[in-house]
Write a protein that holds these residues in place. Structure first.
Motif, short mmCIF file in Angstrom:
data_model
loop_
_atom_site.label_atom_id
_atom_site.label_comp_id
_atom_site.label_asym_id
_atom_site.label_seq_id
_atom_site.Cartn_x
_atom_site.Cartn_y
_atom_site.Cartn_z
N TYR A 1 -53.69 118.01 -58.11
CA TYR A 1 -53.67 116.97 -57.08
C TYR A 1 -52.27 116.84 -56.47
CZ TYR A 1 -53.61 112.40 -54.88
OH TYR A 1 -53.44 111.39 -53.97
N LYS B 1 -62.15 111.79 -51.36
CA LYS B 1 -62.33 112.50 -50.10
C LYS B 1 -62.01 113.99 -50.21
CE LYS B 1 -62.53 113.20 -45.57
NZ LYS B 1 -63.82 113.24 -44.84
N ASN B 2 -60.92 114.32 -50.91
CA ASN B 2 -60.37 115.67 -50.80
C ASN B 2 -60.32 116.49 -52.08
OD1 ASN B 2 -59.60 115.38 -47.96
ND2 ASN B 2 -58.06 113.92 -48.70
N PHE B 3 -60.61 115.88 -53.23
CA PHE B 3 -60.37 116.60 -54.48
C PHE B 3 -61.58 116.62 -55.41
CE2 PHE B 3 -56.23 115.61 -52.79
CZ PHE B 3 -55.52 116.77 -53.04
N ASN C 1 -50.97 118.16 -52.61
CA ASN C 1 -50.43 117.21 -51.65
C ASN C 1 -48.98 117.51 -51.31
OD1 ASN C 1 -52.51 115.46 -50.85
ND2 ASN C 1 -52.39 114.30 -52.75
N ASP D 1 -58.23 109.14 -51.93
CA ASP D 1 -57.80 110.50 -51.59
C ASP D 1 -58.51 111.50 -52.50
OD1 ASP D 1 -56.40 112.59 -50.39
OD2 ASP D 1 -54.63 112.34 -51.64
N GLN E 1 -68.10 111.65 -48.53
CA GLN E 1 -66.90 112.30 -47.99
C GLN E 1 -66.93 112.44 -46.48
OE1 GLN E 1 -67.03 115.87 -50.41
NE2 GLN E 1 -65.59 115.03 -51.90
N ASN E 2 -68.11 112.61 -45.91
CA ASN E 2 -68.19 112.96 -44.48
C ASN E 2 -69.00 111.99 -43.63
OD1 ASN E 2 -66.78 115.53 -44.85
ND2 ASN E 2 -68.62 116.16 -45.94
N TYR F 1 -61.58 105.98 -44.85
CA TYR F 1 -60.46 106.70 -45.45
C TYR F 1 -59.16 106.52 -44.68
CZ TYR F 1 -63.90 109.07 -48.39
OH TYR F 1 -64.89 109.35 -49.30
#
Length: 300
Positions: free
Chosen positions: A273, A251-253, A277, A248, A98-99, A121
């Protein structure tokens, strides 16, 4: 007519539809989503390494602004796990995924430090999406998961399928098989984002720490319409594995909840989700307009 179309249009023939045919139909579905598709036994590789090394080379392109030595070091680190539980290793990898991964390397006699991205991403087309069926992994035992989904060479999703035509076989057996895999081929799951269990009539996704009842369905492809069909496996796979949506989610969920005694990995549900968003987009629009973003109600 392709196997994929036959399955979608001829569900009345489900009693004659075995696991192998279902696997082939899903492979074609992924191809239709733009994924590269390979048959595992045709790939020459080290079966003790669960990574797909051919795709891993894309990291040099994604990080072409960095010294090649930095990427070399990152590839070395993501294969050197040392000791620790599966949850600890998986949590570390999710942080990398993710980072980015922080590396220290030597260049011109000087130690340098930088971050190497494992996924781009910001530029979807800079990544390689691949699906491979019958991916052999040798660890404590030799096992062959049905379908593995890779991004840039990382085996991020393991799909365990069960025949929709066999009696006394369902997603519960698929769940038990996934848990068995985690015990006997844990190296594969160091890199796992989430797992999928499916018997065509029921398809659910969950993490390596999730109990069976925490595996969740995905009932929409784009958030505009919620499918309630009994055997709508296409909605599940197209809903999650659309490339843009998939990264997505990655990365974010997906997040780890950690206390002093346990590590619980959480994957969002489909309604969460799309709601999140939508709330974010509404807020961004409100910043430029009337500053009224609205109210977001949710359950945990």
């Amino acid at each position: 007519m392709s196997i994929y179309n036959i399955v979608c249009k001829e569900l009345v023939c489900i009693s004659f539809y075995n696991e192998e045919a279902y696997e082939k139909s899903l492979m074609e579905l992924f191809q239709n989503l733009g994924y590269n598709s390979f048959y595992g036994p045709n790939i020459e590789r080290d079966y003790k390494n669960p990574l797909y090394m051919d795709d891993l080379e894309i990291l040099y392109n994604i990080n072409n602004h960095l010294d090649k030595k930095a990427v070399d070091k990152a590839i070395e680190l993501i294969q050197d796990w040392g000791i620790g539980s599966l949850e600890e290793k998986n949590n570390k990898f999710m942080e990398y995924l993710q980072n980015g991964i922080n590396v220290n390397y030597w260049s011109n006699g000087k130690e340098e430090s930088t971050y190497v991205k494992l996924i781009d991403y910001d530029n979807l087309d800079n990544n390689i999406f691949t699906v491979i069926n019958q991916w052999t992994v040798v660890d404590n035992e030799i096992k062959i998961p049905d379908i593995v989904v890779f991004v840039n060479g990382f085996p991020l999703v393991v799909c365990e399928l069960k025949s929709p035509s066999r009696e006394n076989t369902d997603t519960s057996e698929a769940y038990n098989q996934l848990k068995k895999y985690m015990q006997v081929i844990p190296t594969l799951f160091n890199y796992n984002a989430f797992c999928v269990m499916s018997d065509m009539s029921i398809s659910k996704a969950g993490t390596i720490t999730a109990s069976e009842d925490r595996f969740m369905e995905w009932k929409t492809t784009d958030g505009s319409y919620e499918s309630t069909q009994w055997a709508d496996f296409t909605t599940f796979f197209e809903g999650i594995f659309d490339k843009k949506r998939f990264i997505d989610i990655l990365k974010n969920f997906i997040v780890y909840s950690i206390d002093s005694t346990t590590k619980i990995k959480i994957l969002c549900a489909y309604h969460q989700y799309f709601a999140v968003n939508k709330a974010v987009n509404s807020t961004l629009k409100a910043i430029d307009n009337d500053h009224k973003a609205g109210v977001f109600w949710h359950t945990q």
